[in-house]
Design a protein around this motif. Structure first.
Motif, PDB file in Angstrom:
ATOM      1  N   LYS A  54       0.830  -1.202   0.000  1.00 16.55           N
ATOM      2  CA  LYS A  54       0.000   0.000   0.000  1.00 16.55           C
ATOM      3  C   LYS A  54       0.873   1.263   0.000  1.00 16.55           C
ATOM      4  N   THR A  55       1.991   1.208   0.736  1.00 14.10           N
ATOM      5  CA  THR A  55       2.904   2.361   0.771  1.00 14.10           C
ATOM      6  C   THR A  55       3.485   2.639  -0.605  1.00 14.10           C
ATOM      7  N   GLU A  56       3.892   1.573  -1.303  1.00 15.51           N
ATOM      8  CA  GLU A  56       4.447   1.739  -2.653  1.00 15.51           C
ATOM      9  C   GLU A  56       3.401   2.299  -3.609  1.00 15.51           C
ATOM     10  N   GLN A  57       2.176   1.812  -3.473  1.00 16.86           N
ATOM     11  CA  GLN A  57       1.108   2.332  -4.316  1.00 16.86           C
ATOM     12  C   GLN A  57       0.865   3.818  -4.053  1.00 16.86           C
ATOM     13  N   LEU A  58       0.900   4.192  -2.759  1.00 14.09           N
ATOM     14  CA  LEU A  58       0.697   5.593  -2.396  1.00 14.09           C
ATOM     15  C   LEU A  58       1.826   6.473  -2.938  1.00 14.09           C
TER      16      LEU A  58
END
Length: 448
Positions: A54-58
């Motif tokens: 999720k962090t990478e997507q953000l």
């Protein structure tokens, strides 16, 4: 059980579930067990992996957003720069056209009217018929009115004082507002305030004139103050009054059929297009203060380029009777110069000893011919009348210079006097003023 306590079977089920959870923890099958009645097994690695994903997507979304913002900012900046460039080009084109029309009026129409005025006067002096003389006098008056109207229009289009910079133009504007609207303007110019072009100076002068005209129309006072200064790379013009004031939020709203502060929204829009701004501080009964701010480069004030014309001169006989005033005529318009020579030659005590069409030739002929009086046009190609007068007076202080110009502004007259001119006469005025000035007598034009 009826008392709400768990049954033996329920207790055994819970115990078995707890033993299973303990066994899972001991076997490192899970990292945590949570829950009360409903036990959930938590695997921290899975949580960490999901969180990292999720962090990478953000981060990708943020990068994409920043890229789009940067692209749109770049487009907006390019459009703003293009709009400012177009506004600057439009301003330059407008001012060039104003200057062209003013030069046409000055260099052609006014000179022709002045020449016709001189010839009508000379013809009137030579005729004995009273009716003809009366008609010629009336014609002379009509031509004089036409010269005044043409001169006024030329000044409105492009004040000639702009060639001497914004500071001089501001002083001229104060005199102009006093003459035309009876508004007393106090001027303060702090330091070198010259923009990089005469076109910008013309725009700033027009803006100042509009602000002062706003004082005349709406403030209800007969005085105002103007301060021009430079703050870093900005020219700041402050115009203030102690009049009745107004609510700036009402700008553009109708009041008695007229827009409040007429002209101010237009100034603001043009300033914003040029990268500047207009600040307005006012309230009813508290006066008004305007700050006109324009980002610009600082350059030394310089004379506007002038076109070069063929230099011609005419040397007349130097053998003159004793007691006659020897006069040198310097004017770049042939038809006007011929009229001046004819007018001066009508006076028995005067003799024209030479003619020159520009300042440099006039200076050389004055040194050679040693006239008593030089009739000097102010606006000429190459060396203008101001510089030519300064050189003649420095080299030959005994020569009197009579300044002659289509411009009636006090600033032009002041500059000629500072250069050493003995008197100042406007073309299109009574011919007797010029003759009296050559004789050294006080004239109405001389008192400007």
């Amino acid at each position: 059980m009826s008392d709400g306590k768990p049954s033996y079977q329920e207790l055994e089920a819970r115990l078995a579930e707890a033993e299973s959870a303990i066994a899972a923890l001991r076997g490192h099958e899970v990292d945590a067990v949570i829950g009360d009645r409903q036990i959930a097994y938590v695997r921290l690695k899975e949580v960490e992996d999901a969180l990292q994903k999720k962090t990478e997507q953000l981060e990708k979304l943020n990068e994409e957003l920043e890229r789009k913002v940067a692209e749109r900012t770049e487009v907006a900046e390019k459009r703003a720069a293009l709009l400012q460039s177009m506004a600057s080009d439009l301003l330059n084109a407008e001012q060039r056209e104003r200057r062209r029309l003013a030069h046409l009026l000055h260099d052609h129409l006014q000179q022709l009217l002045t020449a016709g005025q001189m010839r009508a006067h000379l013809l009137g002096e030579q005729t004995a018929d009273e009716d003809t003389r009366s008609m010629l006098d009336e014609l002379t008056d009509l031509l004089s009115e036409a010269v005044d109207a043409s001169r006024s229009l030329a000044v409105e289009l492009s004040p000639p004082v702009l060639t001497h910079g914004l500071a001089a133009a501001t002083e001229w504007l104060a005199d102009h507002m006093l003459d035309t609207h009876k508004l007393q303007v106090t001027v303060e110019v702090d330091g070198d305030v010259e923009p990089e072009s005469e076109e910008l100076s013309a725009f700033l002068l027009q803006a100042m004139r509009e602000l002062l005209f706003n004082v005349v129309k709406h403030a209800g006072v007969d005085s105002a103050a103007v301060r021009v200064c430079r703050e870093d790379d900005r020219i700041v013009i402050a115009v203030s009054d102690e009049g009745r004031g107004f609510d700036p939020s009402e700008l553009g709203e109708s009041r008695g059929g007229e827009k409040t502060g007429s002209g101010l929204p237009g100034i603001r829009r043009r300033l914003e297009l040029l990268g500047g701004s207009l600040e307005i501080h006012s309230s009813p009964g508290e006066g008004a203060a305007f700050r006109l701010i324009l980002h610009t480069k600082q350059v030394p004030a310089a004379e506007a380029p002038r076109s070069r014309t063929e230099q011609t001169s005419l040397r007349l006989s130097s053998e003159q009777p004793d007691g006659e005033l020897r006069v040198l005529v310097v004017d770049d318009h042939d038809i006007v110069r011929e009229g001046l020579v004819a007018l001066i030659s009508e006076c028995s005590e005067m003799t024209v000893v030479g003619e020159a069409c520009d300042g440099a030739t006039g200076v050389a002929m004055a040194a050679d011919l040693r006239p008593h009086v030089v009739v000097m046009d102010v606006s000429m190609p190459g060396m203008d009348g101001i510089e030519a007068t300064r050189r003649i007076v420095e080299e030959q202080p005994e020569i009197r210079v009579v300044a002659l110009s289509m411009h009636a502004e006090r600033d032009v007259a002041r500059q000629m006097r500072e250069a050493g001119a003995d008197s100042y006469v406007t073309k299109g005025g009574p011919n007797s003023d010029l003759i009296d000035a050559i004789r050294g007598e006080t004239t109405r034009s001389d008192e400007q």
